[in-house]
Design an enzyme around this catalytic site. Structure first.
Site, PDB file in Angstrom:
ATOM      1  N   SER A   1      20.167 -38.483-103.167  1.00  0.00           N
ATOM      2  CA  SER A   1      20.074 -38.114-104.609  1.00  0.00           C
ATOM      3  C   SER A   1      18.830 -37.407-105.036  1.00  0.00           C
ATOM      4  CB  SER A   1      20.203 -39.513-105.253  1.00  0.00           C
ATOM      5  OG  SER A   1      21.510 -40.368-104.783  1.00  0.00           O
TER       6      SER A   1
ATOM      7  N   HIS B   1      22.540 -38.213 -88.661  1.00  0.00           N
ATOM      8  CA  HIS B   1      22.873 -38.518 -90.195  1.00  0.00           C
ATOM      9  C   HIS B   1      23.578 -39.930 -90.526  1.00  0.00           C
ATOM     10  CE1 HIS B   1      24.454 -38.026 -94.133  1.00  0.00           C
ATOM     11  NE2 HIS B   1      23.614 -37.249 -94.543  1.00  0.00           N
TER      12      HIS B   1
ATOM     13  N   ASN C   1      22.460 -29.810 -97.270  1.00  0.00           N
ATOM     14  CA  ASN C   1      23.636 -30.257 -96.281  1.00  0.00           C
ATOM     15  C   ASN C   1      24.629 -30.051 -97.097  1.00  0.00           C
ATOM     16  OD1 ASN C   1      25.367 -31.788 -94.594  1.00  0.00           O
ATOM     17  ND2 ASN C   1      24.128 -33.564 -94.730  1.00  0.00           N
TER      18      ASN C   1
ATOM     19  N   GLU D   1      16.313 -40.883 -95.262  1.00  0.00           N
ATOM     20  CA  GLU D   1      17.256 -41.242 -95.998  1.00  0.00           C
ATOM     21  C   GLU D   1      17.643 -42.433 -96.160  1.00  0.00           C
ATOM     22  OE1 GLU D   1      19.510 -37.041 -96.579  1.00  0.00           O
ATOM     23  OE2 GLU D   1      20.251 -37.939 -94.834  1.00  0.00           O
TER      24      GLU D   1
ATOM     25  N   GLU E   1      25.737 -40.686 -92.209  1.00  0.00           N
ATOM     26  CA  GLU E   1      27.330 -40.530 -92.115  1.00  0.00           C
ATOM     27  C   GLU E   1      27.608 -40.706 -90.744  1.00  0.00           C
ATOM     28  OE1 GLU E   1      27.601 -37.435 -94.942  1.00  0.00           O
ATOM     29  OE2 GLU E   1      26.738 -38.997 -96.418  1.00  0.00           O
TER      30      GLU E   1
ATOM     31  N   LYS F   1      27.713 -30.969 -96.064  1.00  0.00           N
ATOM     32  CA  LYS F   1      28.607 -31.759 -95.507  1.00  0.00           C
ATOM     33  C   LYS F   1      29.966 -31.294 -95.451  1.00  0.00           C
ATOM     34  CE  LYS F   1      25.755 -35.476 -97.497  1.00  0.00           C
ATOM     35  NZ  LYS F   1      25.601 -36.881 -98.036  1.00  0.00           N
TER      36      LYS F   1
ATOM     37  N   GLY G   1      24.077 -40.000-102.080  1.00  0.00           N
ATOM     38  CA  GLY G   1      25.397 -39.879-102.698  1.00  0.00           C
ATOM     39  C   GLY G   1      25.555 -41.154-103.799  1.00  0.00           C
TER      40      GLY G   1
HETATM   41  P1  PGA Z   1      22.412 -36.798-101.409  1.00  0.00           P
HETATM   42  O1  PGA Z   1      22.870 -36.602 -99.768  1.00  0.00           O
HETATM   43  O2  PGA Z   1      21.907 -35.809-101.817  1.00  0.00           O
HETATM   44  O3  PGA Z   1      24.056 -36.439-101.919  1.00  0.00           O
HETATM   45  O4  PGA Z   1      22.564 -38.048-101.765  1.00  0.00           O
HETATM   46  C1  PGA Z   1      21.814 -36.483 -99.085  1.00  0.00           C
HETATM   47  C2  PGA Z   1      22.118 -36.302 -97.470  1.00  0.00           C
HETATM   48  O5  PGA Z   1      23.080 -37.107 -97.169  1.00  0.00           O
HETATM   49  O6  PGA Z   1      21.574 -35.515 -96.726  1.00  0.00           O
END
Ligand code: PGA
Length: 251
Positions: free
Chosen positions: A214, A96, A11, A168, A98, A13, A174
């Site tokens: 992560s 997601h 992803n 997640e 976010e 983003k 993140g």
């Molecule tokens: P990350 O994000 O690997 O940077 O933690 C995962 C995601 O949001 O899909």
């Protein structure tokens, strides 16, 4: 042992210009050409037209990070399923964290998008996951169950074969804090049970449940070794071939 295959998705983003996205996609096509798992990259909307031809005909699918809940019409700033399909998009990431927590998407809206995407033959990666305070209050399972049940409302067993769940935990996205393989596996097992209750044991056994939060080269293999973890949805580490390829080629 199950015969579920692993599915590793990147992803991207809100990162990368078209030129940068094309460069990353080209590097991944070369790096992963002998990879034995299923792969996906999800660039921003503006890079889909550039990345599409790069991954077309390879073992990497083209994904979008979101889409509108309506097919078309007066929806300023939104992107329609028809427009995604026009660009060769095969998969869409929905719900997601976010989108849920920064942009206020709720389960009803996400469910509308899930049904629309499936009706149009797109594969859906439905993201679920609890906040830190929900985990600390002992509510991780309940939150993930609700998001799964509500996200899949009205989805038939047939359509479910085009659905992937991504667990997640929001506190792991993140942040550099990964869920332990044991904690992640426990939620995956729970979600699989929820799918079993909704669709039966066969669907529960087959559904792919990715872990996200992560994921990096150093922890990918331990996570994937768990019975119920069938892949990864990778954010930060998906932005460079050097960090994504080792995850994608684990095992
Ligand atoms: P990350 O994000 O690997 O940077 O933690 C995962 C995601 O949001 O899909």
């Amino acid at each position: 042992m199950s015969d579920r295959s692993y599915y590793i998705a990147g992803n991207w983003k809100m990162h990368k210009t078209r030129a940068e996205a094309a460069e990353l996609a080209k590097a991944l096509v070369a790096e992963l050409k002998d990879g034995k798992h299923k792969y996906l990259v999800a660039p921003t909307f503006t890079s889909l037209e550039t990345v599409g031809p790069v991954v077309k005909g390879t073992n990497i699918r083209l994904g979008a990070q979101n889409m509108a809940a309506e097919e078309q019409g007066a929806h300023t700033g939104e992107v329609s399923v028809l427009q995604l399909k026009d660009l060769g998009v095969q998969t869409v990431i929905l719900g997601h964290s976010e989108r849920r927590h920064i942009y206020g998407e709720d389960d009803a809206l996400i469910n509308k998008k899930v049904r629309l995407a499936l009706r149009h033959g797109l594969e859906v990666i439905l993201c679920i996951g609890e906040l830190l305070e929900e985990r600390e209050a002992g509510r991780a399972e309940a939150v993930c169950e609700t998001q799964t049940v509500k996200g899949l409302e009205g989805v038939s067993a047939g359509e479910l074969s085009n659905v992937v769940i991504a667990y997640e935990p929001v506190w792991a996205i993140g942040t550099g804090k990964t869920a332990t393989p044991e904690d992640a596996d426990a939620i995956h097992a729970w979600v699989r049970k929820v799918i079993g209750k909704l669709y039966g044991a066969d669907c529960a056994e087959k559904i792919i449940i990715q872990y996200g939060g992560s994921v990096k080269a150093e922890n990918a293999a331990q996570l994937m070794a768990k019975e119920n973890i069938d892949g990864a949805l990778v954010g930060g580490a998906a932005l460079k071939p050097d960090t994504f390829a080792p995850i994608a080629k684990f095992g």
